[in-house]
Design a protein around this motif. Structure first.
Motif, PDB file in Angstrom:
ATOM      1  N   HIS A 166       1.060 -12.585   7.032  1.00 48.00           N
ATOM      2  CA  HIS A 166       2.099 -12.741   8.110  1.00 48.00           C
ATOM      3  C   HIS A 166       2.397 -11.458   8.880  1.00 48.00           C
ATOM      4  CE1 HIS A 166       5.024 -10.064   6.309  1.00 48.00           C
ATOM      5  NE2 HIS A 166       4.829 -10.855   5.028  1.00 48.00           N
ATOM      6  N   GLY A 167       3.133 -11.708   9.980  1.00 51.77           N
ATOM      7  CA  GLY A 167       2.916 -10.846  11.252  1.00 51.77           C
ATOM      8  C   GLY A 167       3.480  -9.333  10.927  1.00 51.77           C
ATOM      9  N   ILE A 168       4.658  -9.072  10.152  1.00 54.64           N
ATOM     10  CA  ILE A 168       5.010  -7.930   9.840  1.00 54.64           C
ATOM     11  C   ILE A 168       3.970  -7.096   8.948  1.00 54.64           C
ATOM     12  CG2 ILE A 168       6.635  -6.638   8.510  1.00 54.64           C
ATOM     13  CD1 ILE A 168       7.812  -7.775  11.035  1.00 54.64           C
ATOM     14  N   MET A 169       3.353  -8.132   8.028  1.00 50.21           N
ATOM     15  CA  MET A 169       2.298  -7.213   7.290  1.00 50.21           C
ATOM     16  C   MET A 169       1.188  -6.502   7.992  1.00 50.21           C
ATOM     17  SD  MET A 169       2.359  -6.803   3.939  1.00 50.21           S
ATOM     18  CE  MET A 169       2.802  -8.158   3.020  1.00 50.21           C
ATOM     19  N   HIS A 170       0.915  -7.298   9.109  1.00 58.22           N
ATOM     20  CA  HIS A 170      -0.359  -7.012   9.753  1.00 58.22           C
ATOM     21  C   HIS A 170       0.062  -6.281  11.155  1.00 58.22           C
ATOM     22  CE1 HIS A 170      -3.827  -8.880   7.969  1.00 58.22           C
ATOM     23  NE2 HIS A 170      -3.138  -9.764   7.478  1.00 58.22           N
ATOM     24  N   LEU A 171       1.427  -6.081  11.436  1.00 55.95           N
ATOM     25  CA  LEU A 171       1.879  -5.208  12.178  1.00 55.95           C
ATOM     26  C   LEU A 171       1.498  -3.860  12.068  1.00 55.95           C
ATOM     27  CD1 LEU A 171       3.549  -4.851  15.127  1.00 55.95           C
ATOM     28  CD2 LEU A 171       5.477  -4.754  13.680  1.00 55.95           C
ATOM     29  N   CYS A 172       1.723  -3.655  10.623  1.00 54.98           N
ATOM     30  CA  CYS A 172       1.938  -2.271   9.948  1.00 54.98           C
ATOM     31  C   CYS A 172       0.592  -1.936   9.440  1.00 54.98           C
ATOM     32  CB  CYS A 172       3.017  -2.161   9.124  1.00 54.98           C
ATOM     33  SG  CYS A 172       4.511  -1.969   9.786  1.00 54.98           S
ATOM     34  N   LEU A 173      -0.200  -2.824   8.769  1.00 58.22           N
ATOM     35  CA  LEU A 173      -1.435  -2.499   8.468  1.00 58.22           C
ATOM     36  C   LEU A 173      -2.412  -1.459   8.956  1.00 58.22           C
ATOM     37  CD1 LEU A 173      -3.142  -3.346   5.713  1.00 58.22           C
ATOM     38  CD2 LEU A 173      -3.960  -5.120   6.915  1.00 58.22           C
ATOM     39  N   PRO A 174      -2.596  -1.580  10.294  1.00 59.88           N
ATOM     40  CA  PRO A 174      -3.311  -0.888  10.896  1.00 59.88           C
ATOM     41  C   PRO A 174      -2.778   0.406  11.601  1.00 59.88           C
ATOM     42  CG  PRO A 174      -3.105  -2.716  12.685  1.00 59.88           C
ATOM     43  CD  PRO A 174      -2.201  -2.953  11.019  1.00 59.88           C
ATOM     44  N   TYR A 175      -1.499   0.410  11.344  1.00 61.82           N
ATOM     45  CA  TYR A 175      -0.545   1.362  12.170  1.00 61.82           C
ATOM     46  C   TYR A 175      -1.032   2.981  11.434  1.00 61.82           C
ATOM     47  CZ  TYR A 175       3.956   3.906  13.290  1.00 61.82           C
ATOM     48  OH  TYR A 175       4.868   4.729  13.898  1.00 61.82           O
ATOM     49  N   PRO A 176      -1.262   4.026  12.407  1.00 61.89           N
ATOM     50  CA  PRO A 176      -1.811   5.100  12.174  1.00 61.89           C
ATOM     51  C   PRO A 176      -0.910   5.656  11.073  1.00 61.89           C
ATOM     52  CG  PRO A 176      -2.017   4.767  14.528  1.00 61.89           C
ATOM     53  CD  PRO A 176      -1.045   3.643  13.918  1.00 61.89           C
ATOM     54  N   ARG A 177      -1.704   6.789  10.281  1.00 58.52           N
ATOM     55  CA  ARG A 177      -0.774   7.629   9.300  1.00 58.52           C
ATOM     56  C   ARG A 177       0.342   8.434  10.203  1.00 58.52           C
ATOM     57  NH1 ARG A 177      -4.157  11.059   5.105  1.00 58.52           N
ATOM     58  NH2 ARG A 177      -2.064  11.213   4.324  1.00 58.52           N
ATOM     59  N   TRP A 225       0.759  -1.242   0.288  1.00 60.36           N
ATOM     60  CA  TRP A 225      -0.101   0.121   0.010  1.00 60.36           C
ATOM     61  C   TRP A 225       0.831   1.126  -0.063  1.00 60.36           C
ATOM     62  CZ3 TRP A 225      -0.105  -3.635   4.044  1.00 60.36           C
ATOM     63  CH2 TRP A 225       0.876  -3.056   5.229  1.00 60.36           C
ATOM     64  N   GLY A 226       2.128   1.147  -0.145  1.00 57.32           N
ATOM     65  CA  GLY A 226       3.078   2.165   0.159  1.00 57.32           C
ATOM     66  C   GLY A 226       3.853   2.288   1.378  1.00 57.32           C
ATOM     67  N   ASN A 227       3.725   3.248   2.106  1.00 58.54           N
ATOM     68  CA  ASN A 227       3.994   3.519   3.451  1.00 58.54           C
ATOM     69  C   ASN A 227       3.177   4.030   4.395  1.00 58.54           C
ATOM     70  OD1 ASN A 227       4.096   6.562   3.066  1.00 58.54           O
ATOM     71  ND2 ASN A 227       6.024   6.498   2.212  1.00 58.54           N
ATOM     72  N   SER A 228       3.696   4.528   5.511  1.00 58.43           N
ATOM     73  CA  SER A 228       2.688   4.901   6.701  1.00 58.43           C
ATOM     74  C   SER A 228       1.821   6.092   6.428  1.00 58.43           C
ATOM     75  CB  SER A 228       3.445   4.757   8.089  1.00 58.43           C
ATOM     76  OG  SER A 228       4.404   5.804   7.997  1.00 58.43           O
ATOM     77  N   ALA A 229       2.411   6.985   5.525  1.00 64.67           N
ATOM     78  CA  ALA A 229       1.500   8.213   5.221  1.00 64.67           C
ATOM     79  C   ALA A 229       0.327   7.968   4.331  1.00 64.67           C
ATOM     80  CB  ALA A 229       2.523   8.819   4.161  1.00 64.67           C
ATOM     81  N   THR A 230       0.223   6.515   3.776  1.00 66.26           N
ATOM     82  CA  THR A 230      -0.838   6.167   2.930  1.00 66.26           C
ATOM     83  C   THR A 230      -2.321   6.222   3.908  1.00 66.26           C
ATOM     84  OG1 THR A 230       0.407   4.895   1.484  1.00 66.26           O
ATOM     85  CG2 THR A 230      -2.090   4.319   1.377  1.00 66.26           C
ATOM     86  N   PRO A 231      -3.619   6.626   3.637  1.00 62.71           N
ATOM     87  CA  PRO A 231      -4.320   6.529   4.095  1.00 62.71           C
ATOM     88  C   PRO A 231      -4.860   4.794   4.741  1.00 62.71           C
ATOM     89  CG  PRO A 231      -4.785   8.130   2.506  1.00 62.71           C
ATOM     90  CD  PRO A 231      -3.422   7.561   2.414  1.00 62.71           C
ATOM     91  N   GLU A 232      -5.296   4.765   5.752  1.00 62.67           N
ATOM     92  CA  GLU A 232      -5.572   3.304   6.337  1.00 62.67           C
ATOM     93  C   GLU A 232      -6.654   2.766   5.475  1.00 62.67           C
ATOM     94  OE1 GLU A 232      -5.646   2.751  10.516  1.00 62.67           O
ATOM     95  OE2 GLU A 232      -5.277   4.878  10.972  1.00 62.67           O
ATOM     96  N   PHE A 233      -7.605   3.430   4.947  1.00 61.47           N
ATOM     97  CA  PHE A 233      -8.824   2.752   4.375  1.00 61.47           C
ATOM     98  C   PHE A 233      -8.484   2.329   2.908  1.00 61.47           C
ATOM     99  CE2 PHE A 233      -8.835   7.193   2.364  1.00 61.47           C
ATOM    100  CZ  PHE A 233      -9.419   7.046   1.027  1.00 61.47           C
ATOM    101  N   LEU A 234      -7.166   2.807   2.400  1.00 60.50           N
ATOM    102  CA  LEU A 234      -6.847   2.317   1.123  1.00 60.50           C
ATOM    103  C   LEU A 234      -5.949   1.199   1.151  1.00 60.50           C
ATOM    104  CD1 LEU A 234      -5.693   5.809  -0.655  1.00 60.50           C
ATOM    105  CD2 LEU A 234      -7.605   4.361  -1.119  1.00 60.50           C
ATOM    106  N   ARG A 235      -5.464   0.832   2.447  1.00 56.43           N
ATOM    107  CA  ARG A 235      -4.509  -0.276   2.699  1.00 56.43           C
ATOM    108  C   ARG A 235      -4.731  -1.664   2.353  1.00 56.43           C
ATOM    109  NH1 ARG A 235      -1.479   1.871   7.872  1.00 56.43           N
ATOM    110  NH2 ARG A 235      -1.182   4.044   7.370  1.00 56.43           N
ATOM    111  N   GLN A 236      -5.995  -2.138   2.930  1.00 55.40           N
ATOM    112  CA  GLN A 236      -6.391  -3.411   2.539  1.00 55.40           C
ATOM    113  C   GLN A 236      -6.602  -3.682   1.275  1.00 55.40           C
ATOM    114  OE1 GLN A 236      -6.465  -5.795   5.273  1.00 55.40           O
ATOM    115  NE2 GLN A 236      -6.324  -7.199   3.159  1.00 55.40           N
ATOM    116  N   PRO A 237      -7.509  -2.903   0.376  1.00 54.76           N
ATOM    117  CA  PRO A 237      -7.609  -2.920  -1.057  1.00 54.76           C
ATOM    118  C   PRO A 237      -6.221  -3.160  -1.676  1.00 54.76           C
ATOM    119  CG  PRO A 237      -9.394  -1.255  -0.275  1.00 54.76           C
ATOM    120  CD  PRO A 237      -8.248  -1.734   0.859  1.00 54.76           C
ATOM    121  N   LEU A 238      -5.433  -2.346  -1.360  1.00 53.75           N
ATOM    122  CA  LEU A 238      -4.033  -2.369  -2.192  1.00 53.75           C
ATOM    123  C   LEU A 238      -3.333  -3.688  -1.826  1.00 53.75           C
ATOM    124  CD1 LEU A 238      -2.966   1.165  -1.893  1.00 53.75           C
ATOM    125  CD2 LEU A 238      -3.539   0.075  -3.855  1.00 53.75           C
ATOM    126  N   LEU A 239      -3.297  -4.111  -0.517  1.00 52.92           N
ATOM    127  CA  LEU A 239      -2.553  -5.359  -0.216  1.00 52.92           C
ATOM    128  C   LEU A 239      -3.340  -6.571  -0.905  1.00 52.92           C
ATOM    129  CD1 LEU A 239      -0.720  -7.309   1.458  1.00 52.92           C
ATOM    130  CD2 LEU A 239      -2.654  -6.797   3.232  1.00 52.92           C
TER     131      LEU A 239
END
Length: 456
Positions: free
Chosen positions: A370-381, A333-347
């Protein structure tokens, strides 16, 4: 990305007042960064422990300071100068006396060993997030709950943007100046190899030599970790052949992954198990039983590894791992600056494009979950500090070490890094697992380091 040891290594409290050693006098003379509060390290004869004070924000835009624990050997006049040892993680405490003294024993007479608790780690500086720590302990690939991730991010607060590798690199440059070293040698293990490489990229003229043990590539690491997933087939078959087992553990693993939802847990468990036992003793039999419908043995291994690897933040901070990886890694989905609502569809979209044969014996679901992906998927912008991504390391002499049975930092990563290390040489150690200098009684890795550092 990233890596670690299983055993917790306890360090006594180590903050203290500067002894007037030659390196201290040199640092004081130019009024630059200094080591303060130095005194002999508790229970570690021949070592001095001190504090390095660094700015929270090296760019000077946000106020605040951090105090980092440092330990250095008292042989300040060692003929080959300073040897900085960097631990793994991100998140592992760096003052690991027993580990580094054992790993580097052949070269310590000629080098002054220096260790540091990197920002956000250690007894006094760890970012402590109790719920995330309980869910992940000292592991990389355990899948956390979104609630634990968000609670940790809230707990660390806005300062979480200042715990990236680039910030640690700036800390290390202050440490070098405080020691009065014109150049130094850096030996990194696992994530420590990434830190060492990034330091060399920014300060090539300050590095004499690099030792990269269990290599994390300096750039372009794919968050789906396909090389790690696919390496399981090679490693398990190699270990099986060496120990005389009569099954095909790779085919059995593939069947279990596709028949159950255990893929992410098996990825985590197998990579950790290999750190302790690079023969993967008993694992082929457990996978064969699971393929036949008896999941109890493999589930017992999963549960046992989970319980055995619970550990405190001051040994391996999951808050620091979260703050580092999610602030700087590139994800689908890019990096932690990406809005959270876009991340799961991009993943989801990116995972569907993965070639299954490049993931086997795992699958697209394991790569996605895996765990690294889901560590950062909900990480706030969070604001991202831009850093250079050069194609190659600078022409600094570098020794790369890799064990053929390492599934935390597979040998494929070391070979990729070698192709982008102009003055690099790779030593591949058959049958070795993760951290070849410190986690085996076989001294071939340590001898390779000794020969490399003795040259020139």
């Amino acid at each position: 990305m990233m890596r670690r040891t299983l055993a917790a290594v306890a360090c006594a409290a180590l903050t203290v007042t500067m002894l007037q050693s030659p390196v201290a006098a040199a640092a004081a003379a130019d009024h630059g960064p200094r080591l303060s509060d130095a005194k002999p390290c508790d229970g570690q004869p021949g070592f001095t422990c001190a504090t390095l004070t660094v700015p929270l924000d090296h760019r000077g835009r946000t106020p605040g300071r951090l105090e980092l624990r440092v330990a250095y050997a008292d042989n300040a006049n060692a003929k080959r100068g300073v040897l900085l040892a960097l631990a793994g993680g991100p998140g592992q405490a760096g003052l690991r006396f027993d580990t580094f003294k054992r790993a580097l024993a052949p070269v310590l007479d000629d080098h002054q060993l220096v260790m540091i608790d990197q920002r956000g780690t250690g007894v006094e500086g760890a970012l402590d997030c109790p719920q995330l720590q309980a869910e992940r302990g000292i592991l990389d690939y355990d899948v956390p709950t979104p609630a634990a991730v968000r609670e940790c991010a809230r707990s660390v607060g806005s300062k979480r943007q200042f715990f990236a590798t680039a910030d640690t690199v700036d800390d290390l440059e202050l440490l070098r100046r405080a020691l009065g070293a014109k150049k130094w040698t850096i030996d990194g293990i696992s994530y420590g190899t990434y830190v060492a490489s990034r330091y060399a990229i920014k300060h090539p003229s300050r590095v004499k030599k690099l030792v990269l043990d269990s290599v994390v590539p300096h750039t372009n690491l794919d968050a789906f970790v396909p090389e790690m997933l696919h390496a399981n087939a090679r490693v398990l078959r190699e270990a099986c052949a060496a120990t005389g087992c009569t099954t095909d553990p790779a085919a059995d693993l593939a069947a279990v992954v596709r028949a159950t939802d255990l893929g992410p847990q098996l990825l985590n468990t197998i990579s950790v198990y290999g750190i302790v036992d690079p023969n993967y003793s008993g694992l082929p039999q457990m996978l064969a039983a699971a393929r036949a419908g008896n999941l109890a043995p493999i589930q017992g291994l999963i549960d046992g590894v989970f319980q055995a690897t619970r550990g405190p933040a001051d040994d391996h901070s999951q808050g620091l791992m979260l703050s580092t990886l999610c602030a700087e890694e590139r994800f689908p989905w890019g990096n932690s600056a990406t809005p959270e609502f876009l991340r799961q569809p991009l993943l989801d979209a990116a995972s569907r494009r993965l070639a299954p044969e490049k993931l086997w014996p795992f699958d697209q679901e394991t790569a996605k979950n895996h765990g690294i992906m889901h560590l950062c998927l909900p990480y706030p912008r969070t604001a991202v500090r831009p850093v250079a991504q050069p194609y190659k390391l600078p022409p600094v002499p570098a020794l790369l070490l890799a064990g053929t049975r390492d599934l935390s930092t597979p040998v494929e990563w070391a070979r990729w890094q070698l192709s982008r290390t102009p003055r690099g040489e790779l030593v591949v150690l058959e049958g070795f697992g993760h951290s070849v200098q410190s986690r085996t009684t076989d001294d071939r890795g340590r001898k390779a380091v000794e020969a490399f550092l003795d040259r020139g």
